[in-house]
Design a protein around this motif. Structure first.
Motif, PDB file in Angstrom:
ATOM      1  N   GLN A 100       7.060 -10.948   9.641  1.00  0.00           N
ATOM      2  CA  GLN A 100       6.283 -10.087  10.544  1.00  0.00           C
ATOM      3  C   GLN A 100       7.148  -8.968  11.099  1.00  0.00           C
ATOM      4  OE1 GLN A 100       4.985 -12.015  14.130  1.00  0.00           O
ATOM      5  NE2 GLN A 100       3.615 -10.352  14.738  1.00  0.00           N
ATOM      6  N   GLU A 101       8.347  -9.315  11.544  1.00  0.00           N
ATOM      7  CA  GLU A 101       9.234  -8.321  12.132  1.00  0.00           C
ATOM      8  C   GLU A 101       9.839  -7.399  11.073  1.00  0.00           C
ATOM      9  OE1 GLU A 101       8.623 -11.740  14.727  1.00  0.00           O
ATOM     10  OE2 GLU A 101       9.358 -11.579  12.642  1.00  0.00           O
ATOM     11  N   ASP A 102      10.260  -7.946   9.930  1.00  0.00           N
ATOM     12  CA  ASP A 102      10.907  -7.145   8.892  1.00  0.00           C
ATOM     13  C   ASP A 102       9.955  -6.104   8.299  1.00  0.00           C
ATOM     14  OD1 ASP A 102      13.131  -8.613   9.332  1.00  0.00           O
ATOM     15  OD2 ASP A 102      13.109  -9.701   7.426  1.00  0.00           O
ATOM     16  N   LEU A 103       8.682  -6.473   8.139  1.00  0.00           N
ATOM     17  CA  LEU A 103       7.708  -5.547   7.556  1.00  0.00           C
ATOM     18  C   LEU A 103       6.874  -4.838   8.624  1.00  0.00           C
ATOM     19  CD1 LEU A 103       6.422  -7.567   4.448  1.00  0.00           C
ATOM     20  CD2 LEU A 103       8.420  -6.073   4.683  1.00  0.00           C
ATOM     21  N   ASN A 104       7.223  -5.081   9.889  1.00  0.00           N
ATOM     22  CA  ASN A 104       6.543  -4.416  11.011  1.00  0.00           C
ATOM     23  C   ASN A 104       5.017  -4.623  10.931  1.00  0.00           C
ATOM     24  OD1 ASN A 104       6.459  -2.902  13.399  1.00  0.00           O
ATOM     25  ND2 ASN A 104       6.138  -0.968  12.285  1.00  0.00           N
ATOM     26  N   ALA A 160       8.032 -11.388  -7.400  1.00  0.00           N
ATOM     27  CA  ALA A 160       7.954 -10.002  -6.933  1.00  0.00           C
ATOM     28  C   ALA A 160       7.713  -9.914  -5.428  1.00  0.00           C
ATOM     29  CB  ALA A 160       6.846  -9.262  -7.680  1.00  0.00           C
ATOM     30  N   LEU A 161       7.074 -10.938  -4.844  1.00  0.00           N
ATOM     31  CA  LEU A 161       6.817 -10.923  -3.396  1.00  0.00           C
ATOM     32  C   LEU A 161       8.109 -10.834  -2.594  1.00  0.00           C
ATOM     33  CD1 LEU A 161       4.055 -13.693  -3.185  1.00  0.00           C
ATOM     34  CD2 LEU A 161       3.750 -11.281  -2.593  1.00  0.00           C
ATOM     35  N   ASN A 178       6.568  -3.494   2.445  1.00  0.00           N
ATOM     36  CA  ASN A 178       5.558  -3.277   3.479  1.00  0.00           C
ATOM     37  C   ASN A 178       4.380  -4.217   3.208  1.00  0.00           C
ATOM     38  OD1 ASN A 178       3.800  -1.874   1.482  1.00  0.00           O
ATOM     39  ND2 ASN A 178       5.378  -0.274   1.640  1.00  0.00           N
ATOM     40  N   TRP A 179       3.467  -4.281   4.179  1.00  0.00           N
ATOM     41  CA  TRP A 179       2.360  -5.230   4.054  1.00  0.00           C
ATOM     42  C   TRP A 179       1.380  -4.818   2.949  1.00  0.00           C
ATOM     43  CZ3 TRP A 179      -2.841  -4.379   4.506  1.00  0.00           C
ATOM     44  CH2 TRP A 179      -3.259  -3.195   5.116  1.00  0.00           C
ATOM     45  N   GLN A 180       1.299  -3.514   2.652  1.00  0.00           N
ATOM     46  CA  GLN A 180       0.394  -3.071   1.583  1.00  0.00           C
ATOM     47  C   GLN A 180       0.851  -3.606   0.224  1.00  0.00           C
ATOM     48  OE1 GLN A 180       1.720  -1.105   3.939  1.00  0.00           O
ATOM     49  NE2 GLN A 180       0.219   0.394   4.703  1.00  0.00           N
ATOM     50  N   THR A 181       2.169  -3.525  -0.048  1.00  0.00           N
ATOM     51  CA  THR A 181       2.703  -4.071  -1.294  1.00  0.00           C
ATOM     52  C   THR A 181       2.492  -5.576  -1.347  1.00  0.00           C
ATOM     53  OG1 THR A 181       4.391  -2.340  -1.370  1.00  0.00           O
ATOM     54  CG2 THR A 181       4.770  -4.312  -2.707  1.00  0.00           C
ATOM     55  N   ARG A 212      -0.201 -10.204  -3.673  1.00  0.00           N
ATOM     56  CA  ARG A 212      -0.944 -11.440  -3.406  1.00  0.00           C
ATOM     57  C   ARG A 212      -2.301 -11.416  -4.106  1.00  0.00           C
ATOM     58  NH1 ARG A 212       0.789 -16.159  -1.995  1.00  0.00           N
ATOM     59  NH2 ARG A 212      -1.026 -16.614  -0.721  1.00  0.00           N
ATOM     60  N   PHE A 213      -2.911 -10.255  -4.243  1.00  0.00           N
ATOM     61  CA  PHE A 213      -4.173 -10.147  -4.973  1.00  0.00           C
ATOM     62  C   PHE A 213      -3.983 -10.603  -6.421  1.00  0.00           C
ATOM     63  CE2 PHE A 213      -6.692  -7.677  -8.000  1.00  0.00           C
ATOM     64  CZ  PHE A 213      -7.985  -8.001  -7.596  1.00  0.00           C
ATOM     65  N   ILE A 214      -2.907 -10.145  -7.059  1.00  0.00           N
ATOM     66  CA  ILE A 214      -2.646 -10.508  -8.457  1.00  0.00           C
ATOM     67  C   ILE A 214      -2.303 -11.989  -8.574  1.00  0.00           C
ATOM     68  CG2 ILE A 214      -1.211 -10.044 -10.467  1.00  0.00           C
ATOM     69  CD1 ILE A 214      -0.806  -7.214  -9.386  1.00  0.00           C
ATOM     70  N   VAL A 215      -1.535 -12.522  -7.609  1.00  0.00           N
ATOM     71  CA  VAL A 215      -1.228 -13.952  -7.599  1.00  0.00           C
ATOM     72  C   VAL A 215      -2.521 -14.767  -7.524  1.00  0.00           C
ATOM     73  CG1 VAL A 215      -0.184 -15.818  -6.262  1.00  0.00           C
ATOM     74  CG2 VAL A 215       1.087 -13.711  -6.635  1.00  0.00           C
TER      75      VAL A 215
END
Length: 463
Positions: free
Chosen positions: A56-60, A110-111, A116-119, A124-127
């Motif tokens: 949460q903190e790392d990806l703001n 890849a995760l 960022n949260w968008q990536t 996660r969609f592909i997973v």
């Protein structure tokens, strides 16, 4: 009746434990359950553990961005369900299932590199897309091997993996935080995704060789020819049909069948109380450390695991294959727990026991899917479609339900979500009783039809 059919009928009637030869079938199915145990580490729980351990903190991440990431996986999972069920008849399960495992393993790796949260959401969609067909396929396979007095316990073992795996996810995150945080310039939460992938990849490779198909298509690498013949005879005795090609007419007939309507509708209401325990713990940093935040929620999974085993044994044993009494009982318990939440919202310290028992309702999942397999035994495609369709509808509900009633910005104080879960649970019980009524009538009508003498031309065909 042929000698082969008589032997199969006698085997079904006796309902005795499997001979040693078919015990290898049970051992192999347990291998697939253990494979699921580890593969389940790629589910939502690793995101949750990573979120409360620095992601949460790392990806703001702010507001409901965590919900969006979870929902992205769910959307991919929903889209992939029914196509995977259709492909299950065209590709042998021991090929199709490992292919999916390898796919989600690559993107789980890849995760660890998300900036960022968008990536994170896109990956996660592909997973979710790759994971979509795995769980329904394993339930379909269980329904292809075991009879009514065996299927509940085996389904419970499969669901047990779903409950136990998050415990390992929490422990892995603790280990990553304590031992790997900063190693190679990577935060501990990034190492969690790498560890998940490292575990999954070799299991997917082994599945190509050792995961069994349904009895009609399984080779002799794991089983002997005699074991396969016995498995096929058991399926004949259980009235279980082999796979046939899909057609548009067949698909339409399945969609309008009462089993599809009833179980898929049930899945829109199979909501258990969404536990806010991990967020409640995180909200009290002076009381609970990061290690405790990851470890304490695993108690919930342990409690559910116990109920899974007890319910599975009771259903196959004393209840003689009846699923509905335990399903209704568990739903009532879940509703009571939900109702007890509300008056305790002013006493946060008293919530812990309810948080731990809040997911008890999920203990009935294997019995519901076992019931689906049994009621649709005579049509392999219907079994595959309804298992996948019900699971799809369940996840469609979980896409919008948490975003409306359990919004991240309000966690852990979500009384409206608790009330909504209790109301939905009541409708769930009604639906189960309707399924019981219709299936009982159908069974009685079927027996009446069997008693009517055949009026065919004289032949020596099997009556």
């Amino acid at each position: 009746m042929s000698e082969k059919d008589k032997n199969a009928a006698e085997l079904q009637e006796s309902a005795t434990p499997l001979p040693y030869g078919l015990n290898s079938t049970e051992r192999t199915k347990k291998k697939s359950v253990w494979s699921w145990l580890w593969d389940s580490l790629d589910y939502t729980n690793n995101i949750t553990n990573a979120y409360v351990s620095g992601m949460q903190e790392d990806l703001n991440m702010k507001g409901n961005e965590y919900n969006y990431v979870v929902t992205a996986w769910t959307v991919g999972y929903i889209i992939g369900q029914l196509p995977s069920a259709l492909l299950l008849n065209h590709f042998r399960p021991h090929i199709w299932i490992p292919f999916q495992e390898i796919g989600w393993t690559v993107f789980t790796f890849a995760l660890a590199g998300a900036k960022n949260w968008q990536t994170l959401a896109g990956l996660r969609f592909i997973v979710g897309l790759f994971e979509a067909g795995y769980w329904p396929a394993l339930y379909w396979l269980l329904g292809s091997w075991y009879d009514k007095r065996e299927l509940g316990k085996r389904s419970a073992l499969l669901q047990l993996a779903v409950q136990v795996a998050p415990m390992f996810s929490g422990y892995l995150q603790i280990a990553a935080n304590n031992g790997l945080n900063g190693v190679g310039g990577l935060a501990g939460w990034r190492w969690l995704f790498l560890i998940n992938g490292i575990i999954s990849f070799p299991l997917a490779t082994l599945a190509f060789f050792f995961l069994p198909d349904d009895p009609a298509r399984t080779g002799t690498l794991v089983f002997t020819k005699e074991e396969l013949e016995l498995a096929k005879d058991r399926n004949i005795a259980a009235g279980r049909a082999e796979a046939t090609p899909w057609t548009w007419r067949k698909a339409w007939n399945i969609c309008k069948s009462w089993e599809a309507i009833a179980f898929i509708f049930y899945s829109t209401m199979s909501i258990v109380v969404q536990s806010s325990l991990i967020f409640w713990l995180k909200k009290q940093p002076t009381v609970y450390s990061s290690t405790q935040v990851n470890a304490i929620p695993t108690l919930t999974n342990g409690v559910v695991a116990i109920f899974l085993l007890v319910f599975g044994w009771l259903s196959d044993g004393p209840f003689k294959g009846k699923r509905w009494p335990i399903i209704v009982f568990s739903a009532i318990v879940a509703i009571d727990v939900a109702l007890l939440y509300v008056p305790l919202y002013g006493h946060a310290s008293r919530r812990l026991p309810l948080y731990i028992f809040s997911a008890t309702g999920s203990s009935i999942t294997p019995l519901v899917f076992a019931w689906m397999n049994e009621l649709c035994a005579g049509d392999s495609e219907k079994r595959a479609f309804i298992v996948a369709g019900a699971n799809t509808m369940k996840y469609i509900t979980t896409t919008w339900f948490p975003n409306v009633f359990f919004q991240q910005k309000h966690q852990p104080d979500v009384p409206n979500g608790i009330k909504a879960s209790a109301i939905v649970g009541g409708f769930c019980i009604i639906n189960i009783l309707v399924i019981l009524l219709v299936s009982t009538r159908q069974a009685k009508n079927g027996k009446k039809v069997e008693q009517i003498p055949a009026v065919e031309e004289p032949t020596d065909a099997v009556p």
